[in-house]
Scaffold this motif. Structure first.
Motif, PDB file in Angstrom:
ATOM      1  N   GLY A  24       1.130  -0.129  -8.153  1.00 49.56           N
ATOM      2  CA  GLY A  24       0.722  -1.159  -7.205  1.00 49.56           C
ATOM      3  C   GLY A  24      -0.654  -1.751  -7.432  1.00 49.56           C
ATOM      4  N   ARG A  25      -1.233  -1.498  -8.598  1.00 49.65           N
ATOM      5  CA  ARG A  25      -2.539  -2.074  -8.927  1.00 49.65           C
ATOM      6  C   ARG A  25      -2.527  -2.604 -10.352  1.00 49.65           C
ATOM      7  NH1 ARG A  25      -6.743  -0.544  -5.631  1.00 49.65           N
ATOM      8  NH2 ARG A  25      -6.237   1.204  -4.276  1.00 49.65           N
ATOM      9  N   THR A  51       5.872  -8.163  -6.349  1.00 50.48           N
ATOM     10  CA  THR A  51       4.879  -9.236  -6.511  1.00 50.48           C
ATOM     11  C   THR A  51       5.578 -10.585  -6.663  1.00 50.48           C
ATOM     12  OG1 THR A  51       3.422  -7.648  -7.597  1.00 50.48           O
ATOM     13  CG2 THR A  51       2.857  -9.970  -7.864  1.00 50.48           C
ATOM     14  N   THR A  57       1.767  -7.923   3.644  1.00 48.53           N
ATOM     15  CA  THR A  57       1.166  -7.241   4.796  1.00 48.53           C
ATOM     16  C   THR A  57      -0.253  -7.779   5.023  1.00 48.53           C
ATOM     17  OG1 THR A  57       2.391  -5.318   4.039  1.00 48.53           O
ATOM     18  CG2 THR A  57       0.765  -4.938   5.768  1.00 48.53           C
ATOM     19  N   THR A  77       3.635   2.139   0.312  1.00 49.59           N
ATOM     20  CA  THR A  77       2.814   0.982  -0.060  1.00 49.59           C
ATOM     21  C   THR A  77       3.159   0.592  -1.497  1.00 49.59           C
ATOM     22  OG1 THR A  77       1.084   1.734   1.412  1.00 49.59           O
ATOM     23  CG2 THR A  77       0.444   0.107  -0.234  1.00 49.59           C
ATOM     24  N   ILE A 121       2.295  -2.458  -3.023  1.00 48.57           N
ATOM     25  CA  ILE A 121       1.141  -3.138  -3.635  1.00 48.57           C
ATOM     26  C   ILE A 121      -0.095  -2.690  -2.863  1.00 48.57           C
ATOM     27  CG2 ILE A 121       0.086  -5.349  -4.258  1.00 48.57           C
ATOM     28  CD1 ILE A 121       2.791  -5.348  -5.430  1.00 48.57           C
ATOM     29  N   GLU A 122      -1.007  -2.076  -3.578  1.00 49.72           N
ATOM     30  CA  GLU A 122      -2.220  -1.558  -2.941  1.00 49.72           C
ATOM     31  C   GLU A 122      -3.195  -2.687  -2.628  1.00 49.72           C
ATOM     32  OE1 GLU A 122      -3.070   1.415  -2.050  1.00 49.72           O
ATOM     33  OE2 GLU A 122      -1.577   2.714  -3.000  1.00 49.72           O
ATOM     34  N   GLU A 123      -3.548  -3.407  -3.692  1.00 50.35           N
ATOM     35  CA  GLU A 123      -4.513  -4.507  -3.531  1.00 50.35           C
ATOM     36  C   GLU A 123      -4.405  -5.346  -4.796  1.00 50.35           C
ATOM     37  OE1 GLU A 123      -7.583  -5.674  -4.859  1.00 50.35           O
ATOM     38  OE2 GLU A 123      -7.793  -7.054  -3.187  1.00 50.35           O
ATOM     39  N   GLN A 131      -1.569  -7.203  -0.179  1.00 52.82           N
ATOM     40  CA  GLN A 131      -1.093  -5.841   0.024  1.00 52.82           C
ATOM     41  C   GLN A 131       0.329  -5.935   0.556  1.00 52.82           C
ATOM     42  OE1 GLN A 131      -2.181  -3.396   3.386  1.00 52.82           O
ATOM     43  NE2 GLN A 131      -3.080  -1.899   1.983  1.00 52.82           N
ATOM     44  N   LYS A 132       1.184  -5.002   0.100  1.00 50.86           N
ATOM     45  CA  LYS A 132       2.548  -4.989   0.636  1.00 50.86           C
ATOM     46  C   LYS A 132       2.948  -3.558   0.981  1.00 50.86           C
ATOM     47  CE  LYS A 132       6.609  -6.187   1.888  1.00 50.86           C
ATOM     48  NZ  LYS A 132       6.803  -6.881   3.168  1.00 50.86           N
ATOM     49  N   ARG A 133       3.156  -3.358   2.274  1.00 47.43           N
ATOM     50  CA  ARG A 133       3.616  -2.041   2.734  1.00 47.43           C
ATOM     51  C   ARG A 133       5.049  -2.154   3.205  1.00 47.43           C
ATOM     52  NH1 ARG A 133      -0.543  -1.151   6.760  1.00 47.43           N
ATOM     53  NH2 ARG A 133      -2.484  -0.977   5.602  1.00 47.43           N
TER      54      ARG A 133
END
Ligand code: ATP
Length: 399
Positions: A217-218, A54, A65, A26, A28-30, A19-21
């Motif tokens: 982000g997914r 990414t 994160t 945000t 990258i969510e997951e 994850q990147k906030r």
């Protein structure tokens, strides 16, 4: 198999629950994925979906994160960028202008006092077929040649993992297509793991063994390019990777191996194995090149689906094929690609027509259908004929 010029093969890359906030956003969510050693993996998605973030996480230029990053089984989540077995090729070649090509390519090796730096640099230049220009300065090379030098400079370090961030973005279309094929064959030759990010779907499909389509982000869907194209699971993938005709309606009958969907009074059959949902409101689709156009209503379409009549509202000649937009009352527009086997377009604007396709070519999406009766397709938003088409469509609907 082609001989390997470089002994080391690539390492696999694993992203586990990344994850990147950023402050207030945000990116990258997951994200969890495994890229096998020696593969050419493309992250494909629109601007802002998180592709570069990414890559920067993998290169160590951003800190995640949450989650872990492993290269060749080694956890590098907290490792400094220069300690990771990774090199990046960017869109801008960033060659040193005052140095010759051979000095540029050997620079990193010489700085690290690696033996035979020039020999290795010549070997890398031979790989990108530029060794004969080794004595030139970057300004004496074309854009495509400079990009190949940038590639040689990255490969010469023998990274386990090569990151490519839109490396062909600055090249014109023809050169880009040529470089795509070259890059692919170089990757096969050196056997390193390539992670390539691009928003160009054709580029991703041409080069990669595996494409991951990214949205907000997914990863929406991941697989070999032909499988993704053949069986998209979401409307986003269906329209980002090529174009699709999508229709929404209720499932009104099922058999052991198919579902029938009512699309504004037309009964459309989709194989169960190609449909993600088998009941309720569903969205189904078919690719434009899978459609056949008929100027008279076919008496029967064995093993197929039929829609029409409609009116051809736009004809765009594209060399290899012609794109027709067929406006069908109640359904909107259907996009059809017809290969140009003759001297030009077969049908004229204004003609009445039907379209059919084999049941086996349809697909059903997993998305919850939108409240509107159908999804907008690429052609709806992209075509210059949109206004004209809408006017004819409303005329048809009023009639
Ligand atoms: P493009 O194809 O345009 O390069 P991308 O898919 O590579 O797009 P990213 O650069 O990964 O997109 O950015 C993803 C999202 O994160 C964007 O909305 C971007 O604005 C945001 N973002 C990136 N870097 C930062 C930052 N340092 N601070 C805040 N937001 C950021």
């Amino acid at each position: 198999m082609a001989p390997r010029l470089f002994a080391e093969s690539g390492a696999d890359l694993e992203l586990v629950g990344i994850q990147k906030r950023f402050p207030g956003f945000t990116a990258i969510e997951e994200l969890s994925l495994t890229i096998p050693a020696g593969s050419f993996f493309a992250l494909l998605g629109p601007s802002g979906c998180g592709k570069t973030t990414t890559l920067r996480l993998v290169a160590g230029l951003e800190e995640a994160t949450a989650g872990r990053i492993l290269i060749g089984g080694r956890d590098v989540t907290t490792t400094k960028p220069f300690q990771r077995p990774v090199n990046t090729v960017f869109q801008s070649y960033a060659l040193f202008p005052h140095m010759s090509i051979i000095d540029n390519v050997s620079f990193g090796l010489r700085r690290r006092r690696i033996p035979d730096a020039f020999g290795k640099a010549h070997e890398a230049l031979r790989l990108v077929e530029l060794d004969h220009l080794a004595a030139r300065k970057p300004s004496q090379l074309s854009g495509g040649q400079q990009q190949r030098v940038a590639l040689a400079r990255a490969i010469v370090n023998r990274p386990a993992l090569l990151l490519l961030d839109e490396p062909l973005g600055a090249l014109d279309l023809k050169l880009r297509r040529q470089m795509q094929l070259e890059l692919k064959s170089i990757q096969e030759e050196v056997g390193l793991t390539f992670l390539h990010v691009t928003h160009d779907q054709e580029e991703a499909m041409t080069m990669a063994d595996t494409v991951a389509v990214m949205n907000k982000g997914r990863i929406e869907q991941l697989g070999p390019p032909d499988a993704l194209y053949d069986l998209p699971r979401t409307a986003f993938v269906a329209n980002f990777l090529g174009q699709s005709n999508l229709f929404t309606g209720p499932v009104v009958a099922t058999t052991a191996d198919s579902i029938s969907v009512d699309i504004e009074g037309h009964r459309i059959v989709v194989p169960k194995a190609r449909a993600q949902r088998h009941s309720g409101e569903v969205t189904i689709g078919v690719r434009p090149e899978k459609l056949s156009i008929h100027l008279a209503e076919p008496a029967t379409v064995a093993g197929g689906n039929l829609l029409g009549p409609g009116r051809i509202v736009d004809v765009s000649f594209g060399g290899v094929s012609t794109q027709y937009l067929l406006a069908i009352p109640g359904l909107g527009t259907v996009v059809v690609f017809v290969q140009n086997l003759g001297a030009g377009p077969l049908l004229a604007e204004g003609a009445e027509a039907w379209v059919s396709w084999k049941v086996e070519h349809g697909f059903g999406l997993e998305d919850e259908p939108l409240p509107t009766s159908r999804f907008p397709s690429d052609a709806d938003t992209a075509s210059i004929a949109v206004q004209k088409k809408r006017a004819i469509l409303s005329e048809l609907e009023e009639a």
